[in-house]
Write an enzyme that holds these catalytic residues in place. Structure first.
Site, PDB file in Angstrom:
ATOM      1  N   GLU A  22      -5.659   7.257  -1.186  1.00 12.05           N
ATOM      2  CA  GLU A  22      -5.673   6.024  -0.387  1.00 12.05           C
ATOM      3  C   GLU A  22      -6.300   4.878  -1.185  1.00 12.05           C
ATOM      4  O   GLU A  22      -5.814   3.747  -1.146  1.00 12.05           O
ATOM      5  CB  GLU A  22      -6.434   6.231   0.929  1.00 12.05           C
ATOM      6  N   HIS A  50       1.532   4.466  -2.908  1.00 12.78           N
ATOM      7  CA  HIS A  50       1.658   5.932  -2.825  1.00 12.78           C
ATOM      8  C   HIS A  50       2.878   6.392  -3.612  1.00 12.78           C
ATOM      9  O   HIS A  50       2.837   7.408  -4.297  1.00 12.78           O
ATOM     10  CB  HIS A  50       1.814   6.373  -1.368  1.00 12.78           C
ATOM     11  N   HIS A  52       0.833  -1.198   0.000  1.00  8.24           N
ATOM     12  CA  HIS A  52       0.000   0.000   0.000  1.00  8.24           C
ATOM     13  C   HIS A  52       0.875   1.258   0.000  1.00  8.24           C
ATOM     14  O   HIS A  52       0.659   2.176  -0.794  1.00  8.24           O
ATOM     15  CB  HIS A  52      -0.938  -0.018   1.218  1.00  8.24           C
ATOM     16  N   GLU A  53       1.894   1.263   0.884  1.00  5.42           N
ATOM     17  CA  GLU A  53       2.800   2.424   0.932  1.00  5.42           C
ATOM     18  C   GLU A  53       3.531   2.593  -0.401  1.00  5.42           C
ATOM     19  O   GLU A  53       3.720   3.710  -0.872  1.00  5.42           O
ATOM     20  CB  GLU A  53       3.812   2.279   2.073  1.00  5.42           C
ATOM     21  N   ASP A 111      -4.508   1.439  -2.260  1.00  6.96           N
ATOM     22  CA  ASP A 111      -5.123   0.142  -1.952  1.00  6.96           C
ATOM     23  C   ASP A 111      -5.225  -0.727  -3.212  1.00  6.96           C
ATOM     24  O   ASP A 111      -4.951  -1.924  -3.172  1.00  6.96           O
ATOM     25  CB  ASP A 111      -6.519   0.340  -1.351  1.00  6.96           C
TER      26      ASP A 111
END
Ligand SMILES: [Zn+2]
Length: 415
Positions: free
Chosen positions: A357, A279, A275-276, A361
């Protein structure tokens, strides 16, 4: 006229904040009796009710805090606090640079002192009541002293150079000041992992080989160069868990809170990191930096115009000093009052953040298992006592992350 506009904005800010907070409290309490169906098999009633009570307790203290802040703002401006400070320092100090630095320092010190009881209350009462606080009073004092030291070390040269630029570079000062601001932010980002963060925490290389291998493989798959995996002793201060990226280019590292690693299994840690990395892949961090630096330029232009308008001072309760520089005064007035007007943009920023976000995801669901991310999220919500039933209006106004139910539904569709 501007006084009235300022009062109108301030009152509507406070009214809106209190209304949103009371909505949130009502909504959370209404849903306190039962765990939402989507989570019924994973989260116990006791945890759910603890999360509700924690959310409500946080909202209540934030309501008191917001009202106090508004009162302090009126005290500084319309009630003459700033005017008083400025005059007194004008009598005491002849050197213009020192006088201006002292004004900014005095305002920051007062704000810090007023904020201190709230931060003590939150750590040692609120967080402690829900079993999150691990901070001892000794460590709290030590942390505060270190923060003060760093603020002086970096803050004084920054503010002094901006004041000098404002006073000496003519109408082009905006560009110079902006350049200094951007440089300063990049410097802090660069110094953070190696110099600043280690003053507060111990960082040790991750020694779980199986996990390290999985993460290296994930980073490689995602085209992310990585120079180290570190574990941070977050448990010294709090039971809340987290993970983050830090550093530039080749010095990029991943930092796990030890509290996170004790709770999540390898699949879940991998999913959280994916997930990070999402980003990073979608360049969210870079985009945010560009937006923030562009806004800083807009605000600098606005400040350069306002600082030359006598009404800006007078209508906010201060008389500019004749024949002496008023740059510090303009800076303080600007930074105290601008949030009253920008507060209305909060939902826009929150919306963009939630969109990011969802994108991260989706990326995680493609790179690893969506189910692992779902189960990691459920554990993190549970451990952090984050509410599963936020008020929709409050959430869409403030929340940087989508509500748990939406996030998990979305992951299940993509998994
Ligand atoms: Zn995220």
């Amino acid at each position: 006229m501007f006084t009235l506009l300022f009062i109108a904005f301030l009152l509507s800010d406070i009214a809106l904040r209190l209304w949103l907070a009371s909505r949130q409290i009502r909504h959370v309490l209404q849903h306190r009796a039962a765990v939402p169906a989507e989570f019924a098999d994973r989260i116990g009633l006791h945890s759910h009710q603890r999360a509700a009570d924690y959310t409500v307790a946080k909202m209540r203290i934030s309501m008191i805090e917001r009202v106090t802040e508004a009162a302090v703002l009126v005290g500084f401006t319309l009630l003459g606090g700033l005017q008083f400070l400025d005059l007194q320092l004008g009598y005491l100090i002849d050197n213009e640079m020192l006088r201006q630095l002292a004004l900014i320092g005095a305002v920051l010190a007062l704000l810090g002192i007023i904020g201190l009881p709230f931060s003590i209350w939150k750590k040692f009462k609120l967080e402690a009541r829900f079993g999150f606080n691990r901070l001892t009073p000794k460590l709290f004092v030590l942390d505060s002293l270190k923060t003060l030291f760093l603020s002086l070390l970096f803050g004084i040269p920054l503010v002094a150079s901006i004041l000098w630029i404002m006073g000496n570079t003519g109408p082009n000062w905006v560009w110079w000041a902006w350049g200094i601001w951007v440089g300063f932010n990049l410097l802090i980002l660069w110094l953070f992992p190696t110099f600043i963060a280690p003053l507060f925490n111990k960082f040790t290389p991750l020694d779980n080989r199986a996990m390290a291998q999985r993460i290296q493989a994930l980073a490689q798959r995602c085209g992310f160069s990585l120079s180290g995996l570190f574990v941070m002793d977050g448990s010294r201060r709090s039971a809340h868990g987290n993970a983050y990226f830090t550093g530039f280019g080749k010095a990029r590292r991943i930092v796990f809170f030890d509290t996170l690693l004790t709770r999540l299994n390898v699949d879940e840690v991998e999913a959280v990191l994916a997930h990070e990395l999402g980003h990073f892949k979608h360049k969210h961090i870079l985009k945010r930096m560009i937006v923030s630096f562009s806004l800083a330029l807009v605000f600098a232009w606005l400040l350069s115009w306002l600082s030359t308008q006598v009404w800006f001072y007078v209508q906010l309760g201060v008389l500019p000093q004749l024949g002496r520089p008023n740059d510090a005064l303009a800076l303080v007035l600007f930074f105290l009052t601008i949030p009253v007007f920008t507060f209305w943009f909060t939902p826009l920023a929150s919306w963009f953040s939630r969109r990011d976000e969802f994108q991260a995801d989706h990326y995680a669901a493609q790179q690893c298992s969506a189910d692992a991310l779902v189960s990691a999220l459920v554990k993190l919500y549970d451990d952090n006592a984050a509410t599963l039933t936020p008020d929709p209006v409050h959430s869409s106004f403030y929340d940087s992350h989508p509500p748990a139910v939406l996030r998990i539904q979305n992951l299940k569709q993509h998994g």
